[in-house]
Design a protein around this motif. Structure first.
Motif, PDB file in Angstrom:
ATOM      1  N   ALA A  57      46.879  31.422  39.704  1.00  0.00           N
ATOM      2  CA  ALA A  57      45.831  31.273  38.362  1.00  0.00           C
ATOM      3  C   ALA A  57      44.368  30.768  39.031  1.00  0.00           C
ATOM      4  O   ALA A  57      43.637  31.077  38.634  1.00  0.00           O
ATOM      5  CB  ALA A  57      46.703  29.475  37.880  1.00  0.00           C
ATOM      6  N   GLU A  58      44.904  30.205  40.177  1.00  0.00           N
ATOM      7  CA  GLU A  58      43.696  30.405  40.584  1.00  0.00           C
ATOM      8  C   GLU A  58      42.650  31.352  40.860  1.00  0.00           C
ATOM      9  O   GLU A  58      41.323  31.783  41.257  1.00  0.00           O
ATOM     10  CB  GLU A  58      43.526  29.019  41.759  1.00  0.00           C
ATOM     11  CG  GLU A  58      44.709  28.511  42.105  1.00  0.00           C
ATOM     12  CD  GLU A  58      45.507  28.792  42.617  1.00  0.00           C
ATOM     13  OE1 GLU A  58      46.615  29.098  41.155  1.00  0.00           O
ATOM     14  OE2 GLU A  58      46.310  28.810  43.343  1.00  0.00           O
ATOM     15  N   SER A  59      43.138  32.532  40.912  1.00  0.00           N
ATOM     16  CA  SER A  59      42.182  34.018  41.927  1.00  0.00           C
ATOM     17  C   SER A  59      42.093  34.506  40.622  1.00  0.00           C
ATOM     18  O   SER A  59      41.206  35.982  41.026  1.00  0.00           O
ATOM     19  CB  SER A  59      43.702  34.394  42.159  1.00  0.00           C
ATOM     20  OG  SER A  59      44.519  33.768  43.920  1.00  0.00           O
ATOM     21  N   LEU A  60      42.347  34.134  39.593  1.00  0.00           N
ATOM     22  CA  LEU A  60      41.942  35.062  38.441  1.00  0.00           C
ATOM     23  C   LEU A  60      40.398  35.066  37.697  1.00  0.00           C
ATOM     24  O   LEU A  60      39.559  36.519  38.436  1.00  0.00           O
ATOM     25  CB  LEU A  60      43.277  35.185  36.998  1.00  0.00           C
ATOM     26  CG  LEU A  60      42.327  36.131  35.726  1.00  0.00           C
ATOM     27  CD1 LEU A  60      42.536  37.082  36.165  1.00  0.00           C
ATOM     28  CD2 LEU A  60      42.386  35.275  34.622  1.00  0.00           C
ATOM     29  N   PRO A  61      40.018  33.971  37.968  1.00  0.00           N
ATOM     30  CA  PRO A  61      38.380  33.835  37.743  1.00  0.00           C
ATOM     31  C   PRO A  61      37.488  34.521  39.159  1.00  0.00           C
ATOM     32  O   PRO A  61      36.630  35.206  38.145  1.00  0.00           O
ATOM     33  CB  PRO A  61      38.466  32.920  37.940  1.00  0.00           C
ATOM     34  CG  PRO A  61      39.410  31.483  38.137  1.00  0.00           C
ATOM     35  CD  PRO A  61      40.055  32.753  38.018  1.00  0.00           C
ATOM     36  N   SER A  62      37.822  34.852  40.106  1.00  0.00           N
ATOM     37  CA  SER A  62      37.331  35.283  41.227  1.00  0.00           C
ATOM     38  C   SER A  62      37.435  37.203  40.714  1.00  0.00           C
ATOM     39  O   SER A  62      36.495  37.866  41.340  1.00  0.00           O
ATOM     40  CB  SER A  62      36.993  35.496  42.474  1.00  0.00           C
ATOM     41  OG  SER A  62      38.408  35.889  42.486  1.00  0.00           O
ATOM     42  N   TRP A  63      38.503  37.552  40.996  1.00  0.00           N
ATOM     43  CA  TRP A  63      39.154  38.606  40.697  1.00  0.00           C
ATOM     44  C   TRP A  63      38.080  39.421  38.641  1.00  0.00           C
ATOM     45  O   TRP A  63      37.407  40.616  39.129  1.00  0.00           O
ATOM     46  CB  TRP A  63      40.591  38.951  40.115  1.00  0.00           C
ATOM     47  CG  TRP A  63      41.556  40.137  40.232  1.00  0.00           C
ATOM     48  CD1 TRP A  63      41.266  42.011  40.973  1.00  0.00           C
ATOM     49  CD2 TRP A  63      41.077  41.028  38.684  1.00  0.00           C
ATOM     50  NE1 TRP A  63      41.310  42.502  39.881  1.00  0.00           N
ATOM     51  CE2 TRP A  63      41.347  42.758  38.821  1.00  0.00           C
ATOM     52  CE3 TRP A  63      40.569  41.137  37.466  1.00  0.00           C
ATOM     53  CZ2 TRP A  63      41.505  43.124  37.699  1.00  0.00           C
ATOM     54  CZ3 TRP A  63      40.962  42.033  36.450  1.00  0.00           C
ATOM     55  CH2 TRP A  63      41.139  43.437  37.040  1.00  0.00           C
ATOM     56  N   VAL A  64      37.727  38.628  37.762  1.00  0.00           N
ATOM     57  CA  VAL A  64      37.519  39.332  36.748  1.00  0.00           C
ATOM     58  C   VAL A  64      36.045  39.334  36.973  1.00  0.00           C
ATOM     59  O   VAL A  64      35.970  40.095  36.320  1.00  0.00           O
ATOM     60  CB  VAL A  64      37.508  37.904  35.785  1.00  0.00           C
ATOM     61  CG1 VAL A  64      36.701  37.902  34.516  1.00  0.00           C
ATOM     62  CG2 VAL A  64      38.736  37.790  35.420  1.00  0.00           C
ATOM     63  N   THR A  65      35.336  38.153  38.436  1.00  0.00           N
ATOM     64  CA  THR A  65      33.969  38.892  38.131  1.00  0.00           C
ATOM     65  C   THR A  65      33.355  40.038  39.077  1.00  0.00           C
ATOM     66  O   THR A  65      32.946  40.497  39.278  1.00  0.00           O
ATOM     67  CB  THR A  65      33.371  37.644  39.024  1.00  0.00           C
ATOM     68  OG1 THR A  65      34.224  37.282  39.862  1.00  0.00           O
ATOM     69  CG2 THR A  65      33.116  36.365  37.759  1.00  0.00           C
ATOM     70  N   ARG A  66      34.714  40.148  40.268  1.00  0.00           N
ATOM     71  CA  ARG A  66      34.996  40.727  41.252  1.00  0.00           C
ATOM     72  C   ARG A  66      35.423  42.350  40.449  1.00  0.00           C
ATOM     73  O   ARG A  66      34.513  43.660  40.854  1.00  0.00           O
ATOM     74  CB  ARG A  66      35.457  40.831  42.191  1.00  0.00           C
ATOM     75  CG  ARG A  66      35.269  40.197  42.980  1.00  0.00           C
ATOM     76  CD  ARG A  66      35.844  40.425  44.858  1.00  0.00           C
ATOM     77  NE  ARG A  66      37.497  40.418  44.607  1.00  0.00           N
ATOM     78  CZ  ARG A  66      38.187  39.579  44.112  1.00  0.00           C
ATOM     79  NH1 ARG A  66      38.584  38.382  44.586  1.00  0.00           N
ATOM     80  NH2 ARG A  66      39.864  40.113  43.792  1.00  0.00           N
TER      81      ARG A  66
END
Ligand code: C2E
Ligand code: MG
Ligand code: MG
Ligand code: MG
Length: 292
Positions: free
Chosen positions: A267-276
């Protein structure tokens, strides 16, 4: 990477060996304890529109963070509980955890659709809709329309009339359904006709060989056409390469999920994946995919 795969394989082997040695019941016990000890985790895999670049949402996939054996995939423990009562509390844990995660993401500004996998046995419970409504009510900040469910077309969905009523009732409160691994069940067309699901997920086995096997390609063409004719959305699972993506786009299948887009992640990795994340430019422009 190879080392990691080898290690995982060993872990799976180990768990199977455990099951054989200690027997079915102790595995059940161990899984029950794991639920109490909060050893399960959800990872999330994005679903995207390859043409527009839109992120459609994520699918929650369960893993077991085993204290000795590491991160275990669902294949190691879900089959043990699928015909057991325990499937219900595990299923409710998944729903609850996904909704809680959605609230956490919301506080960081990420409002994303999440779907969970639901076992046919669970879906067929008399009180399924009532329980789901209760759980949703405990998460008032999550709009039910941001939450979805995926169910396999399996023989366990035998009572199609009942399954269809349950799906209808859930969709009435906003929770849309997908038919998972579409094409692998023994009566896909009956399921398609009888179940009011909004989305068909084409099984990854057809996508894997679509560029080499004309029969698999024909199935993809057929299912995409069928989905359109039945006014259902369609998504391809197991999109691993750019060539897969390009071919699917040519067939008119725009929605995709797979390692070629993103692997399931914590879950913690999703926000930065979404922006990248950016759509693959070659999806649109590649033409001679047969020779890639
Ligand atoms: P599924 O719902 O069809 O999920 C897709 C599976 O394919 C996932 O495996 C995912 O990690 C994997 N996958 C995704 N993209 C690719 C790709 O490009 N290539 C390949 N080779 N594989 C890909 P996973 O997480 O091991 O889950 C396996 C199955 O276990 C799921 O299949 C689903 O049927 C079941 N499952 C997972 N989580 C849950 C859950 O919380 N509840 C229930 N009832 N079932 C679950
Ligand atoms: Mg699924
Ligand atoms: Mg699937
Ligand atoms: Mg599957």
């Amino acid at each position: 990477q190879a080392k990691l795969a080898g290690k995982n394989r060993y872990q799976i082997f180990d768990a199977e060996q455990d099951r054989n040695v200690r027997g079915h019941h102790e595995s059940l016990e161990r899984i029950r304890d794991a639920l109490t000890a909060n050893e399960f985790v959800l990872h999330y895999q994005p679903k995207v529109n390859m043409r527009t670049g839109e992120i459609m949402g994520v699918e929650a996939l369960i893993r077991w963070q085993h204290p000795e054996k590491g991160l275990l995939p669902p294949a190691v423990f879900l089959p043990v509980i699928e015909d057991h009562q325990l499937a219900i509390p595990v299923g409710e844990w998944v729903i609850n955890t996904a909704l809680t995660q959605m609230e956490v993401w919301q506080t960081t500004g990420l409002d994303i659709h999440v779907s969970v996998n639901i076992s046919a046995r669970h879906l067929q419970r008399e009180d399924f809709v009532e329980r789901l409504s209760d759980i949703l009510a405990q998460h008032p900040n999550v709009a039910p329309s941001r939450f979805g469910m995926e169910v396999l077309e399996t023989s366990a969905l035998e009572d199609l009339a009942h399954a269809s009523r349950v799906i209808e009732a859930c969709q009435k409160i906003g929770v849309m359904f997908a038919l998972d691994d579409f094409g692998t069940g023994y009566s896909s067309l009956t399921y398609l006709k009888r179940l009011p699901v909004k989305l068909l997920k084409i099984d990854q086995s057809f996508v894997r060989d679509m560029l080499d096997d004309p029969d698999d390609l024909a199935i993809l063409v057929g299912v995409t056409g069928l989905a359109n004719a039945f006014r259902r959305q369609v998504i391809a699972e197991g999109v691993e390469t750019v060539a897969h993506g390009s071919m699917l786009l040519k067939l008119g299948c725009e929605l995709a999920q797979g390692y070629g887009i993103a692997r399931p992640m914590p879950a913690e990795s999703l926000p930065s994946w979404v922006t990248r994340w950016r759509p693959e430019p070659d999806w649109e422009h590649q033409h001679s995919v047969h020779h890639e």
